[in-house]
Design a protein around this motif. Structure first.
Motif, PDB file in Angstrom:
ATOM      1  N   MET A  58      -7.768  18.990   8.576  1.00 44.44           N
ATOM      2  CA  MET A  58      -7.919  17.696   7.923  1.00 44.44           C
ATOM      3  C   MET A  58      -6.773  17.486   6.938  1.00 44.44           C
ATOM      4  SD  MET A  58     -11.277  16.221   6.072  1.00 44.44           S
ATOM      5  CE  MET A  58     -11.036  16.472   4.336  1.00 44.44           C
TER       6      MET A  58
ATOM      7  N   ASP B 198      -3.488  14.899   7.563  1.00 42.29           N
ATOM      8  CA  ASP B 198      -3.719  13.712   6.742  1.00 42.29           C
ATOM      9  C   ASP B 198      -2.525  12.760   6.760  1.00 42.29           C
ATOM     10  OD1 ASP B 198      -5.688  12.566   4.705  1.00 42.29           O
ATOM     11  OD2 ASP B 198      -3.728  12.343   3.753  1.00 42.29           O
ATOM     12  N   THR B 199      -2.862  11.473   6.704  1.00 37.94           N
ATOM     13  CA  THR B 199      -1.814  10.450   6.796  1.00 37.94           C
ATOM     14  C   THR B 199      -0.890  10.470   5.588  1.00 37.94           C
ATOM     15  OG1 THR B 199      -3.689   9.153   7.554  1.00 37.94           O
ATOM     16  CG2 THR B 199      -1.533   8.113   7.629  1.00 37.94           C
ATOM     17  N   ASN B 200      -1.480  10.617   4.412  1.00 35.68           N
ATOM     18  CA  ASN B 200      -0.673  10.485   3.208  1.00 35.68           C
ATOM     19  C   ASN B 200      -0.180  11.803   2.643  1.00 35.68           C
ATOM     20  OD1 ASN B 200      -0.773   7.576   2.670  1.00 35.68           O
ATOM     21  ND2 ASN B 200      -2.970   7.954   2.645  1.00 35.68           N
ATOM     22  N   LEU B 201      -0.999  12.835   2.755  1.00 37.02           N
ATOM     23  CA  LEU B 201      -0.637  14.095   2.111  1.00 37.02           C
ATOM     24  C   LEU B 201      -0.402  15.209   3.120  1.00 37.02           C
ATOM     25  CD1 LEU B 201      -3.258  14.034  -0.783  1.00 37.02           C
ATOM     26  CD2 LEU B 201      -0.876  13.303  -0.859  1.00 37.02           C
TER      27      LEU B 201
ATOM     28  N   VAL C   4       1.354   8.666  11.288  1.00 34.96           N
ATOM     29  CA  VAL C   4       0.330   8.493  12.309  1.00 34.96           C
ATOM     30  C   VAL C   4      -1.017   8.854  11.692  1.00 34.96           C
ATOM     31  CG1 VAL C   4      -0.507   9.285  14.543  1.00 34.96           C
ATOM     32  CG2 VAL C   4       1.951   9.113  14.129  1.00 34.96           C
ATOM     33  N   GLY C   5      -1.996   7.975  11.871  1.00 31.20           N
ATOM     34  CA  GLY C   5      -3.334   8.268  11.356  1.00 31.20           C
ATOM     35  C   GLY C   5      -4.077   9.147  12.342  1.00 31.20           C
TER      36      GLY C   5
ATOM     37  N   SER D 232      -7.612   8.913  11.522  1.00 28.42           N
ATOM     38  CA  SER D 232      -8.161   7.617  11.122  1.00 28.42           C
ATOM     39  C   SER D 232      -7.849   6.516  12.138  1.00 28.42           C
ATOM     40  CB  SER D 232      -7.648   7.226   9.741  1.00 28.42           C
ATOM     41  OG  SER D 232      -6.275   7.436   9.635  1.00 28.42           O
TER      42      SER D 232
ATOM     43  N   THR E 263     -14.292  16.542   9.531  1.00 26.50           N
ATOM     44  CA  THR E 263     -13.112  15.688   9.424  1.00 26.50           C
ATOM     45  C   THR E 263     -13.426  14.189   9.431  1.00 26.50           C
ATOM     46  OG1 THR E 263     -12.809  15.859  11.803  1.00 26.50           O
ATOM     47  CG2 THR E 263     -11.547  17.373  10.441  1.00 26.50           C
TER      48      THR E 263
ATOM     49  N   ASP F 186     -16.244   8.552  12.397  1.00 24.45           N
ATOM     50  CA  ASP F 186     -15.330   7.410  12.239  1.00 24.45           C
ATOM     51  C   ASP F 186     -14.071   7.611  13.070  1.00 24.45           C
ATOM     52  OD1 ASP F 186     -16.902   5.945  10.592  1.00 24.45           O
ATOM     53  OD2 ASP F 186     -16.123   6.783   8.739  1.00 24.45           O
TER      54      ASP F 186
ATOM     55  N   LYS G 256     -15.507   3.592   3.302  1.00 25.38           N
ATOM     56  CA  LYS G 256     -16.762   4.299   3.611  1.00 25.38           C
ATOM     57  C   LYS G 256     -17.757   3.933   2.529  1.00 25.38           C
ATOM     58  CE  LYS G 256     -14.774   8.009   6.196  1.00 25.38           C
ATOM     59  NZ  LYS G 256     -14.467   9.412   6.341  1.00 25.38           N
TER      60      LYS G 256
ATOM     61  N   GLN H  51      -4.464   4.022   9.282  1.00 25.03           N
ATOM     62  CA  GLN H  51      -3.534   5.018   8.754  1.00 25.03           C
ATOM     63  C   GLN H  51      -4.039   5.555   7.433  1.00 25.03           C
ATOM     64  OE1 GLN H  51       0.383   3.431   8.563  1.00 25.03           O
ATOM     65  NE2 GLN H  51       0.625   3.432  10.781  1.00 25.03           N
ATOM     66  N   LYS H  52      -5.314   5.310   7.204  1.00 20.69           N
ATOM     67  CA  LYS H  52      -5.862   5.721   5.921  1.00 20.69           C
ATOM     68  C   LYS H  52      -6.093   7.214   5.923  1.00 20.69           C
ATOM     69  CE  LYS H  52      -9.595   5.104   2.725  1.00 20.69           C
ATOM     70  NZ  LYS H  52      -9.326   6.474   2.334  1.00 20.69           N
ATOM     71  N   SER H  53      -5.941   7.777   4.760  1.00 22.09           N
ATOM     72  CA  SER H  53      -6.170   9.196   4.598  1.00 22.09           C
ATOM     73  C   SER H  53      -7.648   9.514   4.802  1.00 22.09           C
ATOM     74  CB  SER H  53      -5.746   9.592   3.199  1.00 22.09           C
ATOM     75  OG  SER H  53      -6.067  10.921   2.953  1.00 22.09           O
ATOM     76  N   THR H  54      -7.925  10.700   5.350  1.00 18.59           N
ATOM     77  CA  THR H  54      -9.314  11.136   5.431  1.00 18.59           C
ATOM     78  C   THR H  54      -9.775  11.697   4.086  1.00 18.59           C
ATOM     79  OG1 THR H  54      -8.268  12.915   6.651  1.00 18.59           O
ATOM     80  CG2 THR H  54      -9.947  11.663   7.798  1.00 18.59           C
ATOM     81  N   LEU H  55      -8.813  11.887   3.193  1.00 15.53           N
ATOM     82  CA  LEU H  55      -9.158  12.418   1.876  1.00 15.53           C
ATOM     83  C   LEU H  55      -9.700  11.299   1.004  1.00 15.53           C
ATOM     84  CD1 LEU H  55      -5.899  14.469   1.526  1.00 15.53           C
ATOM     85  CD2 LEU H  55      -8.139  15.306   2.207  1.00 15.53           C
TER      86      LEU H  55
ATOM     87  N   ALA I   8      -8.362  11.925  -4.596  1.00 12.70           N
ATOM     88  CA  ALA I   8      -7.308  12.876  -4.220  1.00 12.70           C
ATOM     89  C   ALA I   8      -5.969  12.148  -4.076  1.00 12.70           C
ATOM     90  CB  ALA I   8      -7.676  13.594  -2.933  1.00 12.70           C
ATOM     91  N   LEU I   9      -6.010  10.937  -3.482  1.00 11.46           N
ATOM     92  CA  LEU I   9      -4.778  10.161  -3.283  1.00 11.46           C
ATOM     93  C   LEU I   9      -4.247   9.645  -4.615  1.00 11.46           C
ATOM     94  CD1 LEU I   9      -5.803   8.163  -0.110  1.00 11.46           C
ATOM     95  CD2 LEU I   9      -4.415  10.214  -0.256  1.00 11.46           C
TER      96      LEU I   9
ATOM     97  N   ALA J 128      -2.473  12.327  -6.239  1.00 10.65           N
ATOM     98  CA  ALA J 128      -1.203  12.637  -5.595  1.00 10.65           C
ATOM     99  C   ALA J 128      -0.185  11.515  -5.810  1.00 10.65           C
ATOM    100  CB  ALA J 128      -1.419  12.869  -4.108  1.00 10.65           C
TER     101      ALA J 128
ATOM    102  N   LYS K 142      -0.310   8.513  -4.675  1.00  6.34           N
ATOM    103  CA  LYS K 142      -0.143   7.650  -3.504  1.00  6.34           C
ATOM    104  C   LYS K 142      -0.726   6.262  -3.746  1.00  6.34           C
ATOM    105  CE  LYS K 142       1.781  10.606  -0.762  1.00  6.34           C
ATOM    106  NZ  LYS K 142       3.109  10.387  -0.189  1.00  6.34           N
TER     107      LYS K 142
END
Lengths: 293, 450
Positions: A124, A128-131, A146-147, A150, A234, A238, B219, B277-281, B285-286, B289, B291
């Motif tokens: 996960m 992750d997309t951002n981190l 790339v998501g 997500s 994960t 969704d 969510k 493209q959203k983070s699963t976190l 957390a974002l 970071a 973001k």
């Protein structure tokens, strides 16, 4: 004399089997019967279950979420079993023909030893997309993000890839063990006849591996249908149900909505599907008969 | 051989006896009548210490009653609780929340507290307005309020300062669904691309966003507590025909679709990450970071954002004010007694204590959540201030007349949650338009109540 002796053995055997039988009855038999009963009731955990006939089943047949979850599961199984079997076959063949290194075998098994929840969390973060590290790499190449988990298109393939990563080594070892049963002289004479490695794989390894391959396929197919933990960690089903596989569907019905009767009916349907698939697969691969005999 | 099996049998019988002894322990407590152990369940690990302190104080006053606190994480809490209730082994007292407690009311598992409240003259006006009513149905009372939470904007102070936005600039933002008002201007300004250009700059590259101005929460179930619900309320949207215990949801209200469309606009402009493209976190957390520059969060997150674990400096700002004013979701928790408990009177003593200033002041001084009692809330605010934390926006919203709205409390909470969340996500992903998705979801939701 002989007959009595045999009967005595049998009696002793029952005693030895007893612990397993008790365990089986208490932990499998009884719950299975209870599950069957709940599937024709309106049980919600907080009520006294009352009989509703086939209502749960007819409702299931009309429930587009149920069909969607089966479809999604099928897609996952296809991706996961496909990639996992091909990779594992390749790895096993390489181990069989090139090296018998114990270190290599142990390394292959490592991902399988990591608990599934840990694997889920690990990937996960990586995906992750951002981190995530992977998207960071893609970013340095000027691609993405790339998501992976997500994006509805990518989510299921990503989960399939995670589990392929986790189980390929284990599957490869099983197949490798099967390959060790194949008499070495077959390869030697083939080599003398001038066959190359690829030909030997196709003409010797694959056909003689069939019973083991069948078993491995059946076991991993059933395991694959039961995909749950990676999803629970994960994506939680969704985006918009794209990863709501059948087990996750059953879990949500049972423990989120507390429709235990309905969930039991879905579980019975899944058991039927798996039973049919197993029979078909065993037939197709003539699993019980070995060509070595 | 014989000797060994005897030893085995002895061990086995010992184990059985030990097991029986363990089983009968709670029974003994009941029969003797003086020493009672009450099981109390909660989910928030941040609050366990506060309630342990309450339990200790309670035990000091009532030496014959011991409180055993069990804490399990939110995700498992309701499963564990339901299983225990089904098995007839529920905790004597547990913490309840609006979406989950109706199922226990419907199945008759919660004790009606009204006779006790009446007999002991508990002053219900001491609580933050409306909280006590959340746990009432048909003249019966299924819990006493323990705390409340409201929503606010949380922002990364350094990132916003770099764009010339400070606390004063964020104090009086406005919002509307058409152009997003000054709130959207602030979001645009806070969004920065890889070249350092912000969202208002014509040269802003929305394909290479480094920091998003605003992180939405998708969510968010059927309530949108962390986002859309607040904006919809600012347009006059209400969830239900009546709350609590309504049976007709109104998700097909075009004003809700307008809010979702506004969110989609933020994504299209590059101010918020696309859902696919959203983070699963989680958003915190974002935010940590770097973001995201801003998001909407609840007062239960104060310690996460202002505590030692935060990696960057955060501050809270009030929600923007919409066409019908500034509206924040307010949610309250309660403590309830299991109807099957063998120690009703002792459990009532404990619940009464939990809902009194004696306990809520202890909770207040630990500065984690805002207690339900108004005077205790003031103390919590003071405790936060003494730690150098500015949490005023949460209190201001809670005390402003008409500044809050309650989250829906009905049966079938978890089913409604899934249907609406899926519908909103599919609208945001562009699989359907917002109005169609919400209309369909509303039909599905209302069909649950037929």
């Amino acid at each position: 004399m002989r007959a009595t002796k045999r009967r005595d053995d049998r009696r002793a055997a029952w005693w030895f089997l007893l612990p397993v039988l008790v365990g089986f009855t208490v932990f499998y038999g009884y719950p299975a019967v209870r599950g069957l009963w709940y599937s024709v009731t309106d049980y919600t955990m907080l009520n006294t279950p009352s009989y509703v006939g086939a209502e749960n089943y007819t409702e299931l047949m009309r429930d587009s979420e149920f069909w969607h979850s089966l479809l999604v599961t099928g897609w996952y199984v296809l991706l996961n079993i496909g990639s996992q079997t091909i990779l594992a076959l390749g790895l096993a063949a390489l181990m069989h023909r090139l090296t018998r290194s114990v270190v290599l075998r142990a390394t292959l098994l490592l991902p399988w030893l990591v608990p599934n929840v840990t694997i889920g969390l690990l990937w996960m973060w990586l995906l992750d997309t951002n981190l995530g590290f992977l998207n960071h790499l893609l970013g340095t190449l000027g691609l993405g993000p790339v998501g992976f988990l997500s994006d509805a298109t990518w989510a299921m393939p990503s989960i399939a890839a995670i589990n392929t990563w986790a189980y390929t080594g284990y599957t490869a070892l099983l197949l490798y063990a099967g390959m060790l049963q194949i008499p070495q002289h077959l390869y030697e004479s083939a080599a003398i006849d001038g066959a190359n490695e690829f030909r030997m794989f196709r003409r010797i390894t694959l056909p003689l591996l069939r019973p083991v391959l069948a078993l491995v396929l059946v076991v991993s197919l059933i395991g694959s249908f039961q995909i749950f933990d990676t999803i629970a960690v994960t994506t939680k089903g969704d985006p918009v149900g794209a990863t709501r596989a059948i087990y996750y569907f059953i879990y949500e019905e049972a423990f989120r909505f507390f429709h235990l009767g309905y969930a039991a009916a879905a579980a019975i349907c899944l058991a039927l599907i798996l039973g049919v698939l197993t029979v078909i697969q065993m037939r197709l691969l003539r699993a019980s008969r070995s060509d070595l005999a | 051989m014989i000797r060994r099996s005897r030893a085995g049998a002895a061990l086995l019988s010992l184990a059985v006896v030990a097991g029986l002894a363990a089983c009968s322990k709670s029974g003994d407590d009941a029969s003797s009548g003086d020493a009672v152990t009450l099981d109390y369940w909660l989910w928030d690990d941040n609050q366990k210490a506060s309630y342990q302190a309450c339990a200790d104080a309670f035990h000091a006053d009532n030496p014959n009653i011991t409180i055993k606190i069990t804490q399990s994480a939110w995700d498992q809490y309701w499963q564990n609780l339901t299983t225990q209730v089904a098995a007839g082994e529920a905790p004597d007292v547990w913490t309840n929340q609006g979406s989950y407690y109706p199922q226990f009311v419907t199945s008759g598992q919660i004790l009606d507290l009204q006779p006790y409240v009446k007999a002991d003259n508990v002053d219900l006006s001491q609580y933050q307005a409306g909280l006590a009513e959340l746990f009432e149905k048909d003249g019966k009372r299924y819990g006493l309020p323990k705390d409340w939470d409201t929503m606010a904007v949380v922002y990364n102070t350094d990132l916003l300062k770099a764009q010339g936005l400070d606390a004063a600039a964020l104090k009086d933002l406005t919002w509307n669904p058409t152009d997003g008002g000054t709130f959207e201007q602030a979001i645009a300004k806070a969004t920065v691309d890889a070249n350092g250009k912000n969202g208002l700059d014509p040269a802003f590259d929305k394909g290479k966003v480094k920091t998003f101005g605003f992180l939405p929460e998708w969510k968010d179930g059927s309530q949108g507590q962390n986002g859309w619900g607040n904006f919809a309320a600012m347009l006059g949207f209400t969830y239900l025909d009546k709350n609590p215990w309504g049976t007709q949801y109104k998700y097909d209200d075009p004003r809700l679709a307008q809010v979702i469309d506004w969110y989609k606009g933020l994504i299209a402009k590059g101010y918020s990450p696309a859902l696919d493209q959203k983070s699963t976190l989680a958003n915190d957390a974002l935010m940590n970071a770097g973001k995201g520059a801003m998001t909407i969060t609840g007062s239960w997150m104060i310690n996460s954002y202002l505590g030692d674990s935060a990696k960057v400096k955060f501050a809270f700002a009030p929600l923007p004010a919409g066409p019908q004013g500034r509206k924040s979701a307010i949610n309250g928790l309660s403590d309830a007694i299991w109807s099957g408990t063998e120690h009703k009177d002792e459990a009532w003593k404990w619940v009464k204590f939990l809902a009194s200033t004696d306990c809520q002041d202890i909770v207040a001084n630990n500065a984690v959540v805002f207690p339900a009692i108004k005077t205790a809330s003031e103390k919590a605010l003071a405790a936060h201030e003494s730690k150098g934390r500015d949490v005023q926006p949460f209190i201001d919203e809670a005390t402003a007349p008409g500044g809050t709205f309650f989250l829906p409390i009905t049966d079938k909470g978890s089913e409604v949650s899934q249907i609406v969340q899926d519908a909103i996500q599919s609208a945001v992903l562009g699989q359907t338009d917002s109005a169609t998705a919400l209309k369909k979801a509303n039909e599905q939701v209302n069909a649950l109540f037929k």
